[in-house]
Scaffold this motif. Structure first.
Motif, PDB file in Angstrom:
ATOM      1  N   MET A 139       0.747  -1.024  -0.098  1.00  0.00           N
ATOM      2  CA  MET A 139       0.076   0.062  -0.009  1.00  0.00           C
ATOM      3  C   MET A 139       0.953   1.382   0.179  1.00  0.00           C
ATOM      4  N   HIS A 140       0.463   2.381  -0.511  1.00  0.00           N
ATOM      5  CA  HIS A 140       0.991   3.635  -0.623  1.00  0.00           C
ATOM      6  C   HIS A 140       0.711   4.606   0.318  1.00  0.00           C
ATOM      7  N   ALA A 141       1.624   5.555   0.562  1.00  0.00           N
ATOM      8  CA  ALA A 141       1.363   6.698   1.335  1.00  0.00           C
ATOM      9  C   ALA A 141       1.202   7.767   0.395  1.00  0.00           C
ATOM     10  N   LEU A 142       0.014   8.531   0.412  1.00  0.00           N
ATOM     11  CA  LEU A 142      -0.111   9.686  -0.472  1.00  0.00           C
ATOM     12  C   LEU A 142       0.348  11.076   0.215  1.00  0.00           C
ATOM     13  N   ILE A 143       1.443  11.826  -0.715  1.00  0.00           N
ATOM     14  CA  ILE A 143       1.799  12.663   0.194  1.00  0.00           C
ATOM     15  C   ILE A 143       1.586  13.989  -0.768  1.00  0.00           C
ATOM     16  N   LEU A 185      13.666   4.620   3.363  1.00  0.00           N
ATOM     17  CA  LEU A 185      13.295   3.831   4.286  1.00  0.00           C
ATOM     18  C   LEU A 185      12.737   2.519   3.845  1.00  0.00           C
ATOM     19  N   GLY A 186      12.383   2.487   2.282  1.00  0.00           N
ATOM     20  CA  GLY A 186      11.833   1.422   2.083  1.00  0.00           C
ATOM     21  C   GLY A 186      10.318   1.315   1.923  1.00  0.00           C
ATOM     22  N   GLY A 187       9.813   2.673   2.067  1.00  0.00           N
ATOM     23  CA  GLY A 187       8.216   2.899   1.817  1.00  0.00           C
ATOM     24  C   GLY A 187       8.097   3.098   0.527  1.00  0.00           C
ATOM     25  N   SER A 188       6.510   3.247   0.256  1.00  0.00           N
ATOM     26  CA  SER A 188       6.178   3.252  -1.149  1.00  0.00           C
ATOM     27  C   SER A 188       5.176   4.656  -1.329  1.00  0.00           C
ATOM     28  N   PRO A 189       6.137   5.835  -1.496  1.00  0.00           N
ATOM     29  CA  PRO A 189       5.397   7.362  -1.335  1.00  0.00           C
ATOM     30  C   PRO A 189       4.660   7.389  -2.891  1.00  0.00           C
ATOM     31  N   LEU A 190       3.619   8.009  -2.902  1.00  0.00           N
ATOM     32  CA  LEU A 190       3.068   8.577  -4.103  1.00  0.00           C
ATOM     33  C   LEU A 190       2.868  10.264  -3.798  1.00  0.00           C
ATOM     34  N   ILE A 191       3.350  10.846  -4.818  1.00  0.00           N
ATOM     35  CA  ILE A 191       3.628  12.477  -4.522  1.00  0.00           C
ATOM     36  C   ILE A 191       2.150  12.924  -5.397  1.00  0.00           C
ATOM     37  N   GLN A 233      15.016   8.738  -9.170  1.00  0.00           N
ATOM     38  CA  GLN A 233      14.861   8.015  -7.952  1.00  0.00           C
ATOM     39  C   GLN A 233      13.717   7.170  -7.646  1.00  0.00           C
ATOM     40  N   GLU A 234      13.145   6.695  -8.965  1.00  0.00           N
ATOM     41  CA  GLU A 234      11.972   5.678  -8.978  1.00  0.00           C
ATOM     42  C   GLU A 234      10.925   6.381  -7.934  1.00  0.00           C
ATOM     43  N   LEU A 235      10.765   7.588  -7.982  1.00  0.00           N
ATOM     44  CA  LEU A 235       9.297   8.004  -7.489  1.00  0.00           C
ATOM     45  C   LEU A 235       8.164   8.384  -8.288  1.00  0.00           C
ATOM     46  N   PRO A 236       6.967   7.571  -8.225  1.00  0.00           N
ATOM     47  CA  PRO A 236       6.180   7.776  -9.402  1.00  0.00           C
ATOM     48  C   PRO A 236       5.646   9.509  -9.291  1.00  0.00           C
ATOM     49  N   ARG A 237       5.316   9.645 -10.397  1.00  0.00           N
ATOM     50  CA  ARG A 237       4.888  10.980 -10.773  1.00  0.00           C
ATOM     51  C   ARG A 237       3.504  10.885 -11.539  1.00  0.00           C
ATOM     52  N   THR A 238       2.734   9.916 -11.205  1.00  0.00           N
ATOM     53  CA  THR A 238       1.400   9.809 -11.798  1.00  0.00           C
ATOM     54  C   THR A 238       0.604  11.016 -11.471  1.00  0.00           C
ATOM     55  N   TYR A 265       6.268   6.168   8.134  1.00  0.00           N
ATOM     56  CA  TYR A 265       6.871   4.581   7.883  1.00  0.00           C
ATOM     57  C   TYR A 265       6.412   3.941   9.083  1.00  0.00           C
ATOM     58  N   GLY A 266       6.588   4.582  10.332  1.00  0.00           N
ATOM     59  CA  GLY A 266       6.020   3.917  11.613  1.00  0.00           C
ATOM     60  C   GLY A 266       4.596   3.796  11.634  1.00  0.00           C
TER      61      GLY A 266
END
Length: 311
Positions: free
Chosen positions: A1-5, A60-66, A84-89, A260-261
């Motif tokens: 699952m993702h964190a939406l930032i 940290l190994g998380g899965s962020p979505l910007i 950085q392999e950070l999705p920009r969808t 992350y926590g």
């Protein structure tokens, strides 16, 4: 699952004036101020709260979505996100605008003169939380005013827990709006100054504000941080950095640790510790996104600090 930032992507243009402003600004002539500073040293950093938080969460190994808005000049930043392999969808390009950016001139006494142009950030309300899928946690970080209000409502309507992180945008909101944010959010994070401002504006003590949330976190720099939770308060000491180089982005690194926590169902002590650790990495590096410890290195340092394995 993702964190939406949800927050800003910005360029930080940092210039160094090799003299002192006081030698060139005459107090008796301040009403007709017209000065120019020669700045032979300049650098451009990739910044913005969403970019900084996502960068650290990825470490940290998380899965962020910007979720952010950028302008016509965003090419170098978008290329960096790809590297950085950070999705920009969910990074929206707003034609006819500039990407948000700060122009910071610092003198030899560390005084700063800053101009901030919000640019495409002012259109952040065009992004909708519902457009992102697979999201289990979010954060509303500093962004355009209408975008922050909209994204908080979107998260609440979707039943997605989120952190309210107003940062330097806090003065944009009235007491009623701040309380509404806290009622919609599950968590909030302020620095010490922002916490005092929130209390002054709402007329409530920090403990009263915390009662509206699952947890309210207050960061205090070298004095560590406090996590108010279920009527109690957990103190998290700061972690000594290898060097004190640049505090820019330390708060964002800390917030990545919080995300992350929370996403991994850690208790608040462990969550606060990993947040503090990420802040200590950041302050030892110039610029908000130039520190690059591996996940293994982060785990080993955590073990050295707290005698506990986290992965």
């Amino acid at each position: 699952m993702h964190a939406l930032i949800c927050g800003s992507l910005a360029y930080d243009n940092i210039m160094v004036f090799p003299d002192r402003f006081k030698h060139h600004i005459l107090p008796e002539q301040i009403h007709i101020l017209n000065v120019s500073f020669l700045v032979p040293e300049m650098r451009r950093e990739f910044g913005g709260c969403a970019g900084n938080i996502a960068y650290n969460l990825k470490l940290l190994g998380g899965s962020p979505l910007i979720m952010a808005t950028v302008g016509d000049d965003a090419g170098p930043y978008l290329e960096r996100l790809d590297r950085q392999e950070l999705p920009r969808t969910h990074v929206r390009e707003v034609s006819g605008s500039f990407t948000a950016q700060a122009f910071i001139t610092t003198d030899l006494d560390d005084n700063q003169i800053t101009a901030f142009h919000p640019g495409a950030m002012s259109f952040s309300h065009l992004n909708k939380v519902a457009e992102a899928s697979g999201v289990s946690l979010g954060i509303v970080a500093p962004d355009g005013r209408e975008g922050m209000l909209q994204h908080a409502r979107d998260f609440a309507a979707a039943g997605i827990p989120f952190i309210f992180d107003p940062g330097q945008g806090l003065p944009m909101f009235s007491a009623a709006e701040l309380l509404d944010f806290l009622d919609l959010a599950d968590y909030a994070c302020f620095n010490d100054y922002e916490a005092k401002l929130a209390c002054d504006r709402t007329g409530m003590r920090i403990e009263q504000l915390a009662q509206r949330l699952d947890a309210l976190i207050v960061t205090k720099g070298a004095q560590g941080s406090e996590i108010h939770h279920q009527g109690g308060c957990t103190h998290i000491p700061s972690i000594a950095a290898t060097a004190i180089v640049d505090p820019t982005g330390c708060g964002d690194a800390y917030r990545a640790g919080l995300l992350y926590g929370i996403m991994n169902d850690w208790d608040w002590t462990r969550t606060g510790r990993i947040a503090a650790l990420m802040g200590s990495y950041k302050i030892a590096s110039r610029g908000p996104q130039n520190h690059a410890p591996s996940r293994a290195e982060i785990g080993e340092r955590y073990f050295r600090e707290f005698n506990e394995r986290i992965w």
